[in-house]
Each structure stands twice: as structure tokens, then as C-alpha cells.
Design an enzyme around this catalytic site. Structure first.
Site: not given
Length: 425
Positions: A114, A121, A233
């Protein structure tokens, strides 16, 4: 000719004794050989038994280490990573076997891939019951380690909100560290920003819906959750979208929690993504709920404009997106910031208010920025908005203030920070 045979009376006795002595010597030799062979076999048996016991013990130890690795590391996480005591933690989160996840993702095949972020990942998976999942696998090259991994597990496992991604489970097995999330079919917000083809899928009502959803998710983190959470973040790739384009905040590996009335802290390890960090955090390591507010403001301006803050280009100046928005606002032309794909169909009042709120959130001083509770009220259209002041990190290489009579470049916020202070992701 026949020879005479002389019979001696002691001959038979002598022969019998000789034969007996020979039989006795042979028996003693055989006994010695048997003892030696038996000793060797016994020694070999003891050695083999010892080796078998040693191998068995090592296998049990490896298995025990694999299953208890997560718990032992969880206890070793330093207090400055997450402030939940081991006695108080109650994750109530399933631990999945690596084999199960490999099967669900077709052995982590490329067809199930994805995307990839700072963690590693992400793959789409399907359990045997048909449930779709997103499997985030920690990469060996990732800058995040087990502390960040367990920080995310402990953090998000205790959070429940419609605008936060749901963590379904995790896996720690030898070197593998994996998080299992609910699957978000519409990918991340980053997939749509600054992409002419994909941006067409976001009309203004959807964009405003996403802005409001992110604001409510942050409000929950800052004020309504059991512990006050600072995300640290917030960026487009960490905003996931479900089938109905509902935004969900994800990736809590860098998050910090606070109890009581605490609202911030400082750190020597500045982590986050350049372009979304507030000035006080990027330069001095000071972070607070107002740091998240700054990041949210950047997101708002990106969603409205359809452009990214980093790498923003304009033929008339060298400002980034924050500087461009501030310049248009001061000139009374904020609508020029709006993405051309939605400018003709958007609600002008909503767009103006969103831009205004975004600029209030990215003000240089954290004290000037509104709280997320105030932001939610502002976005809903309640109350008069105060005038924003100069944004932080808004300048390019040159900026001439139109109201200034001097031709010298104006002294403005620095737009470059020492890269060694930042762990960019």
C-alpha cells in the site's frame, strides 16, 4: 616301525593346568575389552545426552524470548518515551502470530503493498473471516525502533475516537515488529495533495469535512482522552481516509502523553517532518499541544490550496506556502490561495474562515495560537476571528514587505534549521 609311547604320570596334570591357564588368560582379556568398550559407549551416551539437553534448552529459550520479548521491552521503555506505568497499563490488544499475518498478506507480496513511511512498508491483508486489515511492518532500515513501536501500541490501544485510526493488534516475533490496523480504502490525504488527478476527487465539502474531522481528532487527543496526547508528527501521510472520506489520525510512534495539567515539555531529540514542525520545536526542542496546532494549521492551508508547504513554487516570489498565504491575506486576496479545482463551487465564507483559522494556527509564537477547542468553535462559524500575526517558518530567500519604504529584504523567520537536530521522516 612303531615308536614307543612313554606315559608319564604327571603329564596329564600338566596339560590340564596349561589349558586351564590359557582359558583363564583369554577370559581376562575379553573382560578387559568389554570394560573398555562399555566405558566408551557410556561416555558417548553421556555426551549425546548432554548435547540433546543443551539443544532442547536453547530451543525453549529462543521460544520463550520470542514470546516475552515484547513484554520485557515494554518494561524497558524509558519514561520520556511514554508516561504510562507498567502497573497501570492494560492494553487489551491481541498479539498475532507472524505466520497468520504472512498468510493474510500473501507473504507480504508486492501486489498487497500500500505504501511506505518512516516506520516501514504497509500491506493490505485479509483474514480468513474476510476482514480487511492494514499491516505495518517495521523495516530494518527504519529510524524507528522498538521503543517507538511499543509507544504506538501502548498509546493508541487506549484511544477510541472516530477520527483516530483503530489499532487491531500487533506482532513481536524475533526480529519482526508489526502493527495491524483497520484498513483505510481511500488511502492517505497525501495521496490527494498536490496531485491534479486525485485532487479532483476532493470537492470543497469533502475538504471541509476532512479539516473538521482532523480538528475533532486532535481535540480528543489534547483534551478529552484519559491522558493528554501530543502527536508530534501530524502530516498528510498520517491522515488516513475511510470509504466515506472520514479522516483518521494515525502513526503514534512519536507521540508523547502527559497527565494532570501538563501541556508540554522539551527534548534533545527532535523528531518529526520538516515543513510541519513548529519553530520552537524544530529549533529549541520545545513541544506542546501548540506544536500540534501549528502542524494542523499547515494541513489546513495545504487542503485549501491543494499544494504542499514544502517544495511550493510561485512565479512571483520565493516564499513557501505559509509565506504565500500570509502575503495574500495581508493584500486582501486570500481567495487566490484556493485550489482552482474547487474555487468555482466552494462556499466562500467557509473558505475564508478556514484560511483565517489556518493562519491563526501557524503563528510564530505558540502563545498566539488557539487551542484545538477554540479551533473547533472557530471552524463551526461561531464568533469573530482575531487577526493573525506573522507565521513561523514562512520566508523564502527574499521577502519585501509592500508596506515598507525600504528596499532591503525584511528580517523574517528563519526557514532553515540545522538538519542534525531533526530526524526527518
Amino acid at each position: 616301525m612303531l615308536k614307543a609311547i612313554v606315559y608319564h604320570p604327571n603329564a596329564q596334570s600338566t596339560m590340564l593346568k596349561s589349558a586351564a591357564n590359557q582359558d583363564q588368560g583369554g577370559s581376562e582379556g575379553n573382560n578387559k575389552v568389554g570394560v573398555i568398550v562399555g566405558s566408551i559407549l557410556a561416555s558417548l551416551f553421556v555426551v549425546c545426552l548432554g548435547i540433546c539437553l543443551f539443544v532442547r534448552k536453547k530451543k525453549k529459550q529462543r521460544k520463550r524470548d520470542a514470546t516475552s520479548h515484547g513484554r520485557s521491552r515494554m518494561e524497558q521503555i524509558p519514561e520520556n518515551s511514554f508516561s504510562i506505568s507498567h502497573q497501570d497499563e492494560d492494553l487489551d490488544l491481541p498479539h498475532y502470530d507472524f505466520t497468520t499475518l504472512a498468510k493474510a498478506t500473501n507473504n507480504f507480496s508486492f501486489t498487497n503493498f500500500l505504501g511506505e513511511g518512516g516506520f516501514g512498508p504497509v500491506y493490505k491483508g485479509v483474514f480468513n473471516d474476510g476482514q480487511e486489515i492494514a499491516v505495518k511492518r517495521l523495516s530494518k532500515e527504519s529510524r524507528q525502533g522498538l521503543d517507538e513501536f511499543m509507544n504506538e501500541v501502548k498509546c493508541i490501544a487506549q484511544l477510541q475516537h472516530r477520527n483516530l485510526v483503530k489499532l487491531l493488534g500487533y506482532c513481536i516475533q524475533q526480529d519482526e515488529k508489526i502493527l495491524i490496523y483497520e484498513y483505510m480504502p481511500k488511502k492517505s490525504l497525501d495521496f490527494y495533495i498536490n496531485d491534479q488527478k486525485q485532487s479532483k476527487l476532493l470537492d470543497w465539502p469533502k475538504r471541509l469535512h476532512i479539516i473538521n474531522g482532523i480538528a475533532r481528532g486532535l481535540l480528543y487527543l489534547h483534551q478529552d482522552s484519559r491522558l493528554r496526547i501530543i502527536h508530534r508528527d501530524l502530516k498528510p501521510s498520517n491522515i488516513l481516509l475511510d470509504d466515506e472520506m472520514n479522516p483518521k489520525i494515525s502513526d503514534f510512534g512519536m507521540a508523547r502523553s502527559f497527565g494532570g495539567n501538563e501541556t508540554g515539555a522539551n527534548t534533545k531529540r527532535v523528531v518529526g517532518t520538516y515543513g510541519y514542525m513548529s519553530p520552537e520545536y524544530a529549533i529549541d526542542g520545545l513541544f506542546s499541544i501548540k506544536s500540534d496546532v501549528f502542524s494542523f494549521g499547515v494541513l489546513v492551508l495545504e487542503i485549501v490550496s491543494g499544494k504542499r508547504n514544502r517544495g511550493f513554487n510561485h512565479p512571483g516570489h520565493q516564499l513557501n506556502l505559509l509565506g504565500h498565504a500570509w502575503k495574500l491575506f495581508k493584500e486582501g486576496k486570500p481567495l487566490e490561495l484556493v485550489d482552482n479545482l474547487v474555487v468555482e463551487t466552494c462556499n466562500l465564507t467557509e473558505v475564508m474562515r478556514s484560511i483565517h483559522v489556518g493562519l491563526l494556527c501557524v503563528q510564530h509564537s505558540p502563545e498566539d495560537r488557539p487551542s484545538m477547542s477554540t479551533v473547533v468553535l472557530m471552524l463551526s462559524g461561531e464568533g469573530t476571528l482575531p487577526q493573525p500575526t506573522e507565521p513561523g517558518f514562512f520566508t523564502g530567500r527574499k521577502l519585501i514587505d509592500a508596506s515598507s519604504s525600504s528596499s532591503k529584504p525584511e528580517s523574517c523567520s528563519v526557514n532553515e534549521v540545522t538538519i542534525t537536530l531533526i530526524e526527518a521522516r
